[in-house]
Design an enzyme around this catalytic site. Structure first.
Site, PDB file in Angstrom:
ATOM      1  NE  ARG A  89      -3.314  13.452  10.495  1.00 60.04           N
ATOM      2  CZ  ARG A  89      -4.536  13.672  11.215  1.00 60.04           C
ATOM      3  NH1 ARG A  89      -4.262  13.794  12.605  1.00 60.04           N
ATOM      4  NH2 ARG A  89      -5.354  13.962  10.801  1.00 60.04           N
ATOM      5  CG  PHE A  93       1.114   8.990  10.796  1.00 64.16           C
ATOM      6  CD1 PHE A  93       1.107   7.785  10.546  1.00 64.16           C
ATOM      7  CD2 PHE A  93      -0.325   9.770  11.025  1.00 64.16           C
ATOM      8  CE1 PHE A  93      -0.095   6.872  10.980  1.00 64.16           C
ATOM      9  CE2 PHE A  93      -1.231   8.600  11.353  1.00 64.16           C
ATOM     10  CZ  PHE A  93      -1.076   7.407  11.276  1.00 64.16           C
ATOM     11  CD1 TRP A 128      -7.385  10.193   3.130  1.00 61.17           C
ATOM     12  CD2 TRP A 128      -7.219   8.076   3.397  1.00 61.17           C
ATOM     13  NE1 TRP A 128      -6.158  10.337   3.735  1.00 61.17           N
ATOM     14  CE2 TRP A 128      -5.868   8.918   3.787  1.00 61.17           C
ATOM     15  CE3 TRP A 128      -7.219   6.711   3.713  1.00 61.17           C
ATOM     16  CZ2 TRP A 128      -4.785   8.286   4.165  1.00 61.17           C
ATOM     17  CZ3 TRP A 128      -5.865   6.089   3.863  1.00 61.17           C
ATOM     18  CH2 TRP A 128      -4.886   6.788   4.348  1.00 61.17           C
ATOM     19  CD1 TRP A 181      -0.867   2.241   2.301  1.00 59.46           C
ATOM     20  CD2 TRP A 181      -2.792   1.694   1.414  1.00 59.46           C
ATOM     21  NE1 TRP A 181      -1.666   3.315   2.568  1.00 59.46           N
ATOM     22  CE2 TRP A 181      -2.610   3.153   1.847  1.00 59.46           C
ATOM     23  CE3 TRP A 181      -3.820   1.304   0.479  1.00 59.46           C
ATOM     24  CZ2 TRP A 181      -4.052   3.928   1.886  1.00 59.46           C
ATOM     25  CZ3 TRP A 181      -4.878   2.117   0.734  1.00 59.46           C
ATOM     26  CH2 TRP A 181      -5.157   3.304   0.878  1.00 59.46           C
ATOM     27  CG  ASN A 204      -1.516   7.073   2.973  1.00 60.29           C
ATOM     28  OD1 ASN A 204      -0.849   5.952   3.276  1.00 60.29           O
ATOM     29  ND2 ASN A 204      -1.349   7.916   3.526  1.00 60.29           N
ATOM     30  CG  ASP A 205      -0.447  11.339   2.746  1.00 62.38           C
ATOM     31  OD1 ASP A 205      -1.383  10.815   2.243  1.00 62.38           O
ATOM     32  OD2 ASP A 205      -0.524  11.982   3.952  1.00 62.38           O
TER      33      ASP A 205
HETATM   34  C1  FRU Z   1      -3.018  12.142   4.975  1.00 58.55           C
HETATM   35  C2  FRU Z   1      -2.662  11.346   6.226  1.00 58.55           C
HETATM   36  C3  FRU Z   1      -1.806  12.318   6.860  1.00 58.55           C
HETATM   37  C4  FRU Z   1      -1.119  11.342   7.672  1.00 58.55           C
HETATM   38  C5  FRU Z   1      -1.206  10.309   6.868  1.00 58.55           C
HETATM   39  C6  FRU Z   1      -1.059   8.730   7.414  1.00 58.55           C
HETATM   40  O1  FRU Z   1      -3.588  11.394   3.714  1.00 58.55           O
HETATM   41  O2  FRU Z   1      -4.119  11.136   6.819  1.00 58.55           O
HETATM   42  O3  FRU Z   1      -2.439  13.172   7.903  1.00 58.55           O
HETATM   43  O4  FRU Z   1       0.291  11.676   8.132  1.00 58.55           O
HETATM   44  O5  FRU Z   1      -2.131  10.283   5.935  1.00 58.55           O
HETATM   45  O6  FRU Z   1      -1.080   7.589   6.695  1.00 58.55           O
END
Ligand code: FRU
Length: 489
Positions: A166, A100, A303, A38, A40-41
């Protein structure tokens, strides 16, 4: 592997095994995907020792979000990526609940410093908390500071959260480190805080750059903050926004353009706009390229919709194409980086062809393409123009322009999804200087649309089978259009 492998050693070993099994053909051509599992960011997007580095939120062991690691890749041109071993695993007390999002900056002595959010898992009576951590290394291996977390809730004035704190974005300026970081204030909801440090370890609070005041979502995630053409730009990704102005509901992206009054430590808003209008774009991060361009990459997902998206590959998650951001008429605009031209293979050009009944054009077909369609409505009674891409007998992605209203609808309802999630977006697309231009980047399972030279963008994943590669044009009255289609390889 050593006799006493660390959690990171184990991930790296797993990556080596997986890398041998995975083929590049199963990936998009130029969009970064995680080596396995997986993603994400985008995190830690930087230029370091002659290369671009891009890290990401990463869970190698499944195609679902899980304990967050940092994946890592490097590139010379932002389009061809080489995987590097996983950079961070959640393996200390300060980040046991996950590493994160965060960013990277070169230290004065030539090292690379990663600044990220460490999540501390909940104890018996507490919720999990978030604080900021650092790790310093050579661009491949990073050592976490024993002082982590170096920024705690105690560093902040009253009212700010220790649970929603964060996504630090760090840079060097005036001989010090500065960062913006997201927080949720008990009254003001999402906020972006400015912090400062001489050595990257000892930080202090400077000011609150801006606050959501419940107008643009709840928590503001992943802030970025940079100067551009004499303005100061703040980008945030709000959770749970209500639809308003040009913003759609849910997880979105907000760009606030303003000025920073250094003396007063005050950011003054001038205008607010979405960064992207599509179905899949979140948490973008920018880098200053050595030639002065400001380049942005976002997580090409969302999301809400990622939960329902098909898992067809051993990996899940893609980054957007790298885009150069620039300011025009007070707006943040975007264009694909000029390096894209290196992927151009055969080029097909059709100039000022009249179109009405649904038609295809010779040589204009495929799912790997950089295509610009220019509509020339002058002297035409045309009000509606429709472009279908990724088309076969049972599928298409529709791009419908209402020239009279100056609005475009991006519609993937017939793109092959079996899920009742958002499939359409409406966006302003006006005829300007007698034309309307639509530039589409198509890379197998995604479409990125740049309207009128990047005045607005629409970024979306498409679940459509790759065999659906037709492209057609239609209008309600004859209209002239020009097409420049570059097949990509
Ligand atoms: C944004 C987020 C951030 C966090 C990360 C966790 O997409 O929710 O705020 O650091 O993804 O994976």
């Amino acid at each position: 592997m050593s006799k006493n492998p660390t959690p990171l050693d184990r991930v790296r070993e797993f990556e080596r095994e997986q890398a041998m099994k995975l083929s590049a053909d199963e990936r998009p051509l130029f969009h970064l995907t995680p080596l396995v599992g997986w993603m994400n960011d985008p995190n830690g997007f930087c230029w370091y020792k002659g290369q671009y580095h891009l890290f990401c939120q990463y869970h190698p062991f499944s195609r679902q979000w899980g304990p967050m690691h940092w994946g890592h890749a490097v590139s010379n041109d932002l389009l061809h990526w080489t995987y590097m071993p996983c950079a961070l695993a959640p393996d200390t007390a300060a980040d046991a609940g996950g590493c994160f999002s965060g960013s990277a900056v070169e230290t004065p002595d030539g090292k690379l410093m990663l600044v990220y959010t460490g999540v501390q898992p909940a104890g018996t009576f507490r919720r999990e908390t978030q604080a900021q951590c650092v790790a310093v290394g050579d661009g491949k291996d990073f050592e976490k500071s024993l002082l982590n977390p170096v920024i705690r809730h105690a560093h902040l004035p009253e009212g700010y959260s220790e649970f929603d704190f964060r996504d630090p974005k760090v840079w060097r300026e005036d001989g010090v480190y500065r960062m913006v970081v997201g927080n949720r204030h008990e009254e003001k909801s999402g906020t972006v805080l400015l912090m400062e440090s001489k050595d990257g370890l000892d930080w202090h609070f400077v000011t609150e750059i801006d606050a959501c005041r419940k107008e643009y979502g709840r928590m503001w995630e992943c802030p970025d903050y940079f100067p551009l053409s004499g303005k100061q730009v703040l980008i945030v990704s709000p959770q749970e926004m209500r639809a308003r102005e040009e913003f759609h509901a849910g997880f979105g992206t907000v760009c606030i353009i303003g000025r920073y009054l250094k003396k007063d430590r005050q950011f003054v808003r001038e205008s607010v706009q979405p960064v992207d209008h599509g179905l899949n774009f979140y948490a973008p991060q920018t880098v200053l390229a050595p030639d002065g361009r400001r380049i942005m990459i976002g997580w090409m997902d969302n999301w809400e919709t990622c939960k329902e998206a098909p898992r067809r590959h051993p990996w899940y998650g893609q980054m957007s194409a790298p885009r150069e951001v620039f300011m025009e008429n007070g707006r943040l605009c975007q264009r694909p980086v000029k390096e894209m031209e290196r992927l151009w293979q055969d080029t097909v050009i059709h100039e000022q062809v009249p179109v009405m009944e649904e038609t295809s054009l010779p040589g204009v077909q495929g799912r790997l393409m950089d295509m610009t369609v220019t509509l020339l409505p002058q002297g035409s009674a045309c009000r509606r123009f429709t472009l279908h891409v990724a088309k076969d007998a049972g599928h298409y992605i529709g791009i419908r322009c209402d020239l009279a209203r100056g609005e475009l609808v991006f519609d993937r309802s017939h793109g092959g999804s079996h899920r009742d999630i958002a499939h359409t977006r409406h966006v302003i697309a006006e005829v300007k200087n007698k034309k309307l231009t639509l530039r589409l980047l198509m890379d197998k399972e995604s479409i990125e649309l740049f309207i009128n030279d990047g005045e607005r963008t629409v970024t979306s994943l498409i679940p459509t089978p790759l065999s659906a590669d037709g492209i057609t044009f239609a209008a309600d009255a004859p209209i002239a259009l020009s097409v420049e289609a570059h097949h990509l390889a």
